[in-house]
Design an enzyme around this catalytic site. Structure first.
Site: not given
Ligand code: KIV
Length: 257
Positions: A42, A80, A109, A176
């Site tokens: 994000s 991520d 993730k 989500e």
């Molecule tokens: O990219 C992100 O911040 C996320 C969260 C919103 C779960 O994947």
């Protein structure tokens, strides 16, 4: 007990608190309050104004994660894997190893279910702890963002994906924008914790983008609760500073060598 075991123990007992961080100073504040700190992709939209998270690079994730790591002492630290860094098992393993060795994070993730299940299995077989992410998947979403689980086919797919991910060995799953009764059904049927964002109180934990919670990045979506107006606080501080400089009230003698 390690961080993953501690997290698992919270299921059905206490809520799991998670937030995103993109830098050391913010991470060090969150670390006293969170179970999981995520460097989410994000950051592409929040910090870089990208239209989608698909433009986020591995290098950007690593640089921000290195900064965040300096602020973390106790939380489980997840990073991520950005878009196009896990298109096949070999690519995923190479990039996950790079992320972990350079950032010293605890886990990565990945977004998706059945489509990436062999990749997830391969990572876990190679000792890479993985967090799943189902429901709204910003890396594959085209067009308008909408909540997931309205239609029966979609509900069945998300449920099946959650079971597949658990079987593959992920330690937790982010849900989500998942419809409330589906989030409840998934959470009840899994032994691993679910972490919701726009997915109701039924999830085992909750995550928000920290900039949204603080009112730094104002977006008008239903699942965000703004807990502070940091924009206003920064504005007032900078306004007072600029006034002092212009009126020659700062620096004073005590600020001078
Ligand atoms: O990219 C992100 O911040 C996320 C969260 C919103 C779960 O994947």
């Amino acid at each position: 007990m390690n961080k993953f075991q501690k997290l698992l123990k919270k299921k059905n007992k206490e809520k799991i608190v998670c937030l995103t961080a993109y830098s050391k100073n913010v991470a060090s504040i969150l670390d006293n309050h969170c179970d999981i700190i995520l460097v989410g992709d994000s950051l592409g939209s929040v910090l870089y104004n990208f239209k989608s998270t698909r433009s986020v690079s591995l290098d950007m994730m690593i640089k921000h994660s290195k900064s965040v790591k300096m602020g973390i002492k106790r939380s489980l630290f997840v990073v991520d894997m950005p878009h196009n860094t896990y298109r096949n098992s070999k690519e995923a393993l190479k990039n996950a190893k790079t992320i972990i060795s350079q950032t010293k994070c605890d886990a990565v993730k990945l977004e998706g279910g059945a489509k990436i299940i062999n990749i997830v299995k391969f990572l876990i077989k190679n000792n890479i702890p993985v967090q799943g992410h189902l429901g709204l998947l910003p890396q594959s979403q085209k067009g308008k963002f909408n909540y997931k689980g309205k239609k029966i086919n979609e509900r069945n797919k998300i449920y099946k994906d959650a079971k597949l991910l658990e079987l593959a060995g992920v330690f937790s799953i982010v849900l989500e924008c998942v419809e409330s009764s589906l989030a409840k059904k998934i959470t009840k049927s899994l032994e691993i914790p679910t972490i919701g964002i726009g997915a109701s109180l039924h999830c085992d934990g909750q995550i928000l983008v920290t900039d949204d919670l603080l009112g730094l990045n104002f977006i008008n979506v239903r699942f965000i609760k703004q807990y502070a107006n940091i924009k206003k606080i920064i504005n007032n501080a900078v306004s007072a500073y600029s006034k002092d400089v212009r009126e020659k009230k700062f620096p004073e003698k005590k600020h001078t060598y």
